[in-house]
Design a protein around this motif. Structure first.
Motif, PDB file in Angstrom:
ATOM      1  N   PHE A  37      10.237   9.082   5.400  1.00  0.00           N
ATOM      2  CA  PHE A  37      10.203   8.500   6.824  1.00  0.00           C
ATOM      3  C   PHE A  37      11.596   8.299   7.536  1.00  0.00           C
ATOM      4  O   PHE A  37      11.516   8.063   8.666  1.00  0.00           O
ATOM      5  N   MET A  80      -1.937  11.845  -0.054  1.00  0.00           N
ATOM      6  CA  MET A  80      -2.068  10.891   1.281  1.00  0.00           C
ATOM      7  C   MET A  80      -3.435  10.722   1.639  1.00  0.00           C
ATOM      8  O   MET A  80      -3.876  11.566   2.458  1.00  0.00           O
ATOM      9  N   TYR A  93       0.702  -1.250  -0.075  1.00  0.00           N
ATOM     10  CA  TYR A  93      -0.073   0.018   0.029  1.00  0.00           C
ATOM     11  C   TYR A  93       0.729   1.322  -0.063  1.00  0.00           C
ATOM     12  O   TYR A  93       0.271   2.396  -0.296  1.00  0.00           O
ATOM     13  N   CYS A  94       2.133   1.168   0.502  1.00  0.00           N
ATOM     14  CA  CYS A  94       2.634   2.623   0.609  1.00  0.00           C
ATOM     15  C   CYS A  94       3.926   2.877  -0.144  1.00  0.00           C
ATOM     16  O   CYS A  94       4.352   3.916  -0.343  1.00  0.00           O
ATOM     17  N   PRO A 109       5.867  12.546  -1.491  1.00  0.00           N
ATOM     18  CA  PRO A 109       5.659  11.882  -0.324  1.00  0.00           C
ATOM     19  C   PRO A 109       6.603  12.098   0.954  1.00  0.00           C
ATOM     20  O   PRO A 109       7.617  12.404   0.673  1.00  0.00           O
ATOM     21  N   ALA A 110       5.899  11.883   1.977  1.00  0.00           N
ATOM     22  CA  ALA A 110       7.043  12.189   3.202  1.00  0.00           C
ATOM     23  C   ALA A 110       8.336  11.211   3.148  1.00  0.00           C
ATOM     24  O   ALA A 110       7.970  10.073   2.830  1.00  0.00           O
ATOM     25  N   THR A 128      -2.662   9.967  11.032  1.00  0.00           N
ATOM     26  CA  THR A 128      -2.248  10.301   9.461  1.00  0.00           C
ATOM     27  C   THR A 128      -2.540   9.294   8.460  1.00  0.00           C
ATOM     28  O   THR A 128      -3.316   9.471   7.650  1.00  0.00           O
ATOM     29  N   ILE A 129      -2.251   8.065   8.993  1.00  0.00           N
ATOM     30  CA  ILE A 129      -2.321   6.906   8.090  1.00  0.00           C
ATOM     31  C   ILE A 129      -3.897   6.458   8.039  1.00  0.00           C
ATOM     32  O   ILE A 129      -4.437   6.221   6.961  1.00  0.00           O
ATOM     33  N   PHE A 135      -6.413   5.441   5.056  1.00  0.00           N
ATOM     34  CA  PHE A 135      -6.446   3.863   4.932  1.00  0.00           C
ATOM     35  C   PHE A 135      -7.451   3.454   6.019  1.00  0.00           C
ATOM     36  O   PHE A 135      -7.566   2.277   6.020  1.00  0.00           O
ATOM     37  N   LEU A 165       9.919  13.505  10.762  1.00  0.00           N
ATOM     38  CA  LEU A 165       8.969  12.124  11.281  1.00  0.00           C
ATOM     39  C   LEU A 165       9.614  11.260  12.431  1.00  0.00           C
ATOM     40  O   LEU A 165       8.574  10.728  13.268  1.00  0.00           O
ATOM     41  N   CYS A 224       4.705   4.863  -3.496  1.00  0.00           N
ATOM     42  CA  CYS A 224       4.825   6.505  -2.903  1.00  0.00           C
ATOM     43  C   CYS A 224       5.827   6.827  -2.233  1.00  0.00           C
ATOM     44  O   CYS A 224       6.962   7.513  -2.404  1.00  0.00           O
ATOM     45  N   HIS A 225       6.045   5.965  -1.028  1.00  0.00           N
ATOM     46  CA  HIS A 225       6.916   6.283  -0.051  1.00  0.00           C
ATOM     47  C   HIS A 225       8.162   5.674  -0.205  1.00  0.00           C
ATOM     48  O   HIS A 225       9.379   6.045   0.324  1.00  0.00           O
ATOM     49  N   VAL A 261       2.619  -1.495  10.321  1.00  0.00           N
ATOM     50  CA  VAL A 261       3.335  -0.650   9.424  1.00  0.00           C
ATOM     51  C   VAL A 261       3.884   0.263  10.213  1.00  0.00           C
ATOM     52  O   VAL A 261       5.147   0.579   9.771  1.00  0.00           O
ATOM     53  N   LYS A 298       7.979  12.538  15.588  1.00  0.00           N
ATOM     54  CA  LYS A 298       6.584  12.368  15.743  1.00  0.00           C
ATOM     55  C   LYS A 298       6.226  11.230  16.486  1.00  0.00           C
ATOM     56  O   LYS A 298       6.831   9.907  16.469  1.00  0.00           O
TER      57      LYS A 298
END
Ligand code: HEC
Length: 120
Positions: free
Chosen positions: A65, A91, A39-40, A62-63, A81-82, A94, A70, A43-44, A106, A73
């Motif tokens: 990580f 973004m 799923y990620c 995209p962020a 956020t997810i 989900f 990050l 992009c990431h 994740v 956080k």
């Protein structure tokens, strides 16, 4: 002799604390890795740096990580956020696609890839 005892106690404390920091956070990073890949990743990115194969087609990057931002956080912020996504960005949320447990997985995968912080 006393110095020796003090030193041993200090070593124990240091060992114990680094051990507890290294503990995975509730989620299962192995499961998380598969979910991330599905799923990620597009992009990431494979290395979590925000440069996935689809990143170039997006209106914003995209962020990353691996960034300090990050790392600073808390887990619940990432989960939020997810789950909800970020409004007006690629973004999307989900919630409904992933279960709460899968989101935790994740996040622990992401954390497991950046165990000691990052250099950028
Ligand atoms: C369609 C592309 C795309 C997909 C797929 C995607 N993201 Fe994102 N994500 C983005 C973009 C773009 C941003 C940056 C938004 C911004 O800068 O405001 C972002 C931001 C984030 C953030 C916020 C980072 C921060 O600094 O707070 C998190 C966390 C995140 N994504 C997690 C995930 C996870 C986990 C998945 C897979 C379940 C995922 N994303 C899938 C594009 C995507």
């Amino acid at each position: 002799m006393r110095v020796f005892i003090v030193m041993s106690v200090m070593c124990l404390i240091i060992l114990a604390s680094s051990w507890s920091i290294g503990q995975p956070i509730r989620g299962n990073p192995k499961e998380g890795r598969a979910i991330y890949g599905q799923y990620c990743l597009r992009c990431h990115g494979n290395t979590l740096d925000g440069n996935g194969p689809d990143a170039q087609y997006l209106i914003m990057r995209p962020a990353n990580f691996l960034s300090q931002g990050l790392l600073a956080k808390a887990d619940w912020e990432l989960i939020l956020t997810i789950s909800n996504g970020i409004l007006f960005t690629p973004m999307h949320g989900f919630r409904g696609t992933l279960t709460d447990q899968q989101m935790l997985d994740v996040v622990s995968y992401i954390r497991s890839m950046t165990p000691f912080g990052a250099d950028n």
